[in-house]
Write an enzyme that holds these catalytic residues in place. Structure first.
Site, PDB file in Angstrom:
ATOM      1  N   GLY A  94      39.150  22.781  18.839  1.00 10.18           N
ATOM      2  CA  GLY A  94      39.683  22.046  19.999  1.00 10.18           C
ATOM      3  C   GLY A  94      38.255  21.540  20.717  1.00 10.18           C
ATOM      4  CG  ASN A 122      47.147  22.395  27.133  1.00  9.20           C
ATOM      5  OD1 ASN A 122      46.649  21.234  28.088  1.00  9.20           O
ATOM      6  ND2 ASN A 122      46.838  23.743  28.247  1.00  9.20           N
ATOM      7  N   GLY A 147      42.716  23.481  14.421  1.00  4.53           N
ATOM      8  CA  GLY A 147      43.864  24.351  13.823  1.00  4.53           C
ATOM      9  C   GLY A 147      44.708  24.975  14.175  1.00  4.53           C
ATOM     10  CB  CYS A 205      41.795  35.206  34.607  1.00  3.16           C
ATOM     11  SG  CYS A 205      41.137  36.979  34.776  1.00  3.16           S
TER      12      CYS A 205
HETATM   13  N1  PLP Z   1      42.979  21.434  23.805  1.00  4.49           N
HETATM   14  C1  PLP Z   1      44.385  21.639  24.410  1.00  4.49           C
HETATM   15  C2  PLP Z   1      45.403  20.431  25.270  1.00  4.49           C
HETATM   16  C3  PLP Z   1      44.282  22.525  24.278  1.00  4.49           C
HETATM   17  O1  PLP Z   1      45.979  23.586  24.502  1.00  4.49           O
HETATM   18  C4  PLP Z   1      43.413  23.859  23.862  1.00  4.49           C
HETATM   19  C5  PLP Z   1      43.850  24.652  23.287  1.00  4.49           C
HETATM   20  O2  PLP Z   1      44.650  26.173  24.527  1.00  4.49           O
HETATM   21  C6  PLP Z   1      41.840  23.503  23.396  1.00  4.49           C
HETATM   22  C7  PLP Z   1      41.829  22.135  23.095  1.00  4.49           C
HETATM   23  C8  PLP Z   1      40.980  23.834  22.689  1.00  4.49           C
HETATM   24  O3  PLP Z   1      41.310  24.385  20.741  1.00  4.49           O
HETATM   25  P1  PLP Z   1      40.304  25.491  21.144  1.00  4.49           P
HETATM   26  O4  PLP Z   1      41.103  27.080  21.082  1.00  4.49           O
HETATM   27  O5  PLP Z   1      40.528  25.574  19.382  1.00  4.49           O
HETATM   28  O6  PLP Z   1      38.801  25.545  20.840  1.00  4.49           O
END
Ligand code: PLP
Length: 389
Positions: free
Chosen positions: A72, A154, A207, A332
């Protein structure tokens, strides 16, 4: 650790057994480089393309619109930088609209672009953690080149009105590009890029939030959208992401996409019911507890609970000892935990944010586990409260 109750699926999901099974041959006999002309390479290429088609089917998109990435974070950075850096290179003004509740993969990418000369507007959410279309409307400018608003948050699970926001943005300027970080929506909500999300140009998935391995991701890039690559090297992924593909990871992601497509409706209904059952019990059993973003539409698996008078970090540690994995919505930084930027953007005080924690269920979560968690969590809160008084 079979006795442990894992309620942190928004941090990472367990691997589905069928995903692992699909990946295994690609750590063994099927090791060819998909760019090689010989048969062992071509067999791997065919498998990668099948995975691409499976991800495209999940999104109702075309296979050539799918770019595999390392996760992500990379997808988000590629989207923002890939669209906006060319404006900077040409010395043209560029304005990005994003929100204050994005993941740091977007916030820090936006900050980095800001330092390079992009103007950035960070929209504040309502007290329910949702971005209001009127606020987007007011922020649009003649040189707004891109909007990037997440699909599901998230921390709170709040679903953003992306279909509506994208329509608004396109009505303002048809050439403006719309990106959504759908990392927390993948496998939880139906994502129709030919229907509700037909005005979305770029969409990120990860993923490991949808039962595939960590270190795998997708950026959907709508046909016709040009994107400057982050990496320079081979012509992989139609020149959009150089580097030999993570073949086992991509195969796992493809299998996870197939499973998500087959089980989305059933899986979501079950999770909704289980999550609501958990919320009702916890609210009954913990005096003063409140669900953050309670009246927003939320993804089916997420609860963010605020318990006045409780330090959520201490609660998370106590729950860990009791066998429950949950999460404290804080980052953190420099050795000190900062209160969640999402909750404070919603108007919570630092103290309220520090007394909030997240429970996120996975497709593997059982009714028995939720029943046990609903015994353990109130007891842990009571113990912490009695120590504090
Ligand atoms: N975007 C959101 C909303 C997420 O919750 C996260 C991971 O927690 C990410 C991006 C980052 O994804 P990745 O851990 O695959 O880099």
């Amino acid at each position: 650790m079979p006795d442990r109750i894992y309620l942190d699926a928004n941090a990472t999901t367990p691997l589905l057994p069928e995903v692992l099974e699909a990946m295994l041959p690609f750590f063994g006999v099927s090791f060819g480089n998909p760019s090689s002309a010989h048969r062992s390479g071509q067999r791997t290429r065919a498998a990668v393309e099948r995975a691409r088609a499976a991800v495209a089917a999940l999104l109702n998109a075309q296979a050539k619109e799918i770019v595999f990435t390392s996760g992500g974070t990379e997808s988000d950075n590629l989207a923002l930088s890939g669209v906006l850096q060319p404006y900077l290179d040409r010395g043209e003004p560029a304005h990005l609209i994003t929100s204050a509740i994005e993941h740091h993969a977007i916030l820090y990418a936006a900050e980095s672009l800001e330092k390079r000369g992009v103007e950035v507007t960070y929209l504040a959410p309502t007290s329910d953690g949702v971005i209001a279309p009127d606020d987007l409307q007011d922020a649009l400018r003649p040189h707004t080149r891109m909007i990037s608003i997440m699909l599901a948050n998230n921390e709170t699970g709040a679903i953003q009105p992306i279909g509506k926001l994208a329509r608004l943005a396109k009505a303002h300027n048809a050439n403006l590009l719309v990106h959504t970080d759908a990392v927390q929506a993948g496998g939880k909500l139906s994502l129709d890029l030919a229907g509700e999300f037909k005005n979305v140009d770029l969409l990120s998935l990860s993923g490991h939030k949808m039962y595939a391995p960590q270190g795998t991701g997708v950026l959907f890039v709508r046909k016709g959208v040009s994107l400057a690559p982050l990496f320079h090297g081979g012509p992989h992924e139609r020149q959009r992401r150089a580097g030999t593909e993570n073949v086992p990871g991509i195969i796992g992601l493809g299998r996870a996409a197939e499973v998500a497509r087959d089980s989305l409706t059933f899986g979501s209904t079950r999770l909704f019911a289980l999550r609501d059952q958990m919320e009702t019990k916890l609210l009954q059993r913990i005096p003063g507890a409140v669900v953050n973003a309670a009246s927003a539409l939320r993804v089916p698996n997420t609860t963010n609970l605020r318990i006045p008078g409780i330090d959520a970090e201490s609660l998370i540690i106590a729950l860990d000892v009791q066998g429950i994995a949950a999460s404290f919505g804080a980052a953190c930084q420099s050795g000190a935990t900062e209160p969640s930027h999402v909750l404070t953007a919603m108007g919570l005080t630092s103290e309220e944010a520090r007394s909030s924690f997240r429970l996120s269920l996975s497709q593997m979560t059982t009714t028995e586990e939720i029943e046990r968690a609903c015994e353990i969590i109130p007891a842990a809160v009571q113990r912490l409260r009695s120590v504090a008084s």
